[in-house]
Write an enzyme that holds these catalytic residues in place. Structure first.
Site, short mmCIF file in Angstrom:
data_model
loop_
_atom_site.label_atom_id
_atom_site.label_comp_id
_atom_site.label_asym_id
_atom_site.label_seq_id
_atom_site.Cartn_x
_atom_site.Cartn_y
_atom_site.Cartn_z
N LEU A 105 -9.59 -3.71 -9.32
CA LEU A 105 -8.33 -3.48 -10.03
C LEU A 105 -7.38 -4.59 -9.61
O LEU A 105 -7.35 -4.98 -8.43
CB LEU A 105 -7.73 -2.12 -9.68
CG LEU A 105 -8.36 -0.87 -10.30
CD1 LEU A 105 -7.62 0.37 -9.82
CD2 LEU A 105 -8.34 -0.94 -11.81
N ASP A 106 -6.58 -5.08 -10.54
CA ASP A 106 -5.63 -6.14 -10.22
C ASP A 106 -4.66 -5.70 -9.12
O ASP A 106 -4.42 -4.51 -8.91
CB ASP A 106 -4.82 -6.53 -11.46
CG ASP A 106 -5.71 -7.10 -12.55
OD1 ASP A 106 -6.77 -7.66 -12.22
OD2 ASP A 106 -5.34 -6.98 -13.73
N TYR A 107 -4.08 -6.68 -8.46
CA TYR A 107 -3.13 -6.47 -7.38
C TYR A 107 -2.01 -5.50 -7.78
O TYR A 107 -1.65 -4.60 -7.03
CB TYR A 107 -2.53 -7.82 -6.98
CG TYR A 107 -1.54 -7.78 -5.84
CD1 TYR A 107 -1.97 -7.67 -4.53
CD2 TYR A 107 -0.17 -7.91 -6.09
CE1 TYR A 107 -1.06 -7.65 -3.48
CE2 TYR A 107 0.75 -7.90 -5.05
CZ TYR A 107 0.29 -7.77 -3.74
OH TYR A 107 1.19 -7.76 -2.71
N THR A 109 -2.09 -3.31 -10.26
CA THR A 109 -2.59 -2.14 -11.00
C THR A 109 -3.00 -1.05 -10.02
O THR A 109 -3.65 -1.34 -9.01
CB THR A 109 -3.78 -2.53 -11.88
OG1 THR A 109 -3.38 -3.54 -12.80
CG2 THR A 109 -4.29 -1.32 -12.66
#
Length: 244
Positions: A105-107, A109
């Protein structure tokens, strides 16, 4: 080594050292030894009595473990970070096994992130052809219309990629603040996919959360908390991926 037992690359993957695909490459590169002998061919089978060394490190077969983490925003989906930022593994200080995140998961998110030390299980869930549902809730600037939302399912071109959603639902709108809440289901998981799709339409993401991975949700967890998956959940995830 024996005609019985399990394939060497599978045993390496199950140990949590790396994925099966990378284990195969390590074997081909001559970085794996069994009972002191370098092995460079596929198909070799080993048992619990065999001594396996991977890239100079003796292999210790770990018990497979499977976890669900409610990943907070501002955390890296990795085992370590060269910039010293907080990583998801930091939440598992009492877990002895060498676990790693399944995908990322993105930073910025938050939401559902699965972790394991079972490389085969991770590869099964991450392979695009298995089409596991990943459901995101995005708060965006602006209020898209039906035609624009339909484009997300037809495919949005971003750089060299064509990004597609499986399903899109407009959950709510705030005309006063000019914001919307959108539910987006993906099968693929390209870098910053949801954000890129919505930005291409002109609706920048304010906040993004992965609400569900297949049937696994965040019920009972707060951000930064985790729980072990039950054997039933693990078997269901495996069965869903294999069926799809």
């Amino acid at each position: 080594m024996t005609n019985n037992g399990e394939r060497l690359q599978k045993v390496i993957a199950q140990s949590g050292v790396t994925s099966r695909r990378k284990a195969e490459q390590l074997i081909l590169d001559g970085k794996v030894k069994v009972n002191g002998e370098t092995v460079q061919e596929m198909g070799i089978k080993v048992t619990a009595n065999d001594e396996i060394v991977v890239d100079g490190v003796p292999l210790e077969k770990e018990t497979p473990v499977y976890f669900l983490l409610y990943k907070p925003r501002g955390v890296i989906s990795s085992v370590k970070d060269d910039k010293g930022r907080k990583v998801v593994i930091d939440y598992f200080n009492t877990v002895e096994q060498r676990i790693f995140p399944i995908g990322r998961l993105d930073y910025d998110t938050s939401g559902v992130l699965l972790l394991t030390n079972d490389g085969d299980f991770a590869n099964l869930l991450m392979h695009p052809r298995h089409e596991m549902d990943k459901v995101y809730i995005a708060k965006v600037k602006g209020i898209p219309n039906k035609k624009e939302l339909a484009l997300l399912q037809k495919g949005i071109r971003s750089d060299k990629d064509v990004l597609k959603a499986v399903q899109v639902n407009l959950l709510s709108t705030d005309h006063q603040k000019k914001t919307s809440i959108i539910e987006i289901t993906l099968h693929e998981g390209k870098n910053r996919q949801v954000r890129r799709m919505l930005e291409e339409l002109g609706y920048p993401v304010i906040k993004l959360k992965r609400e569900r991975y297949d049937f696994i949700g965040l019920e009972g967890l707060n951000a930064g908390e985790y729980r072990a998956l039950t054997p039933k959940e693990v078997n269901q995830l495996r069965a869903h991926a294999q069926k799809l």
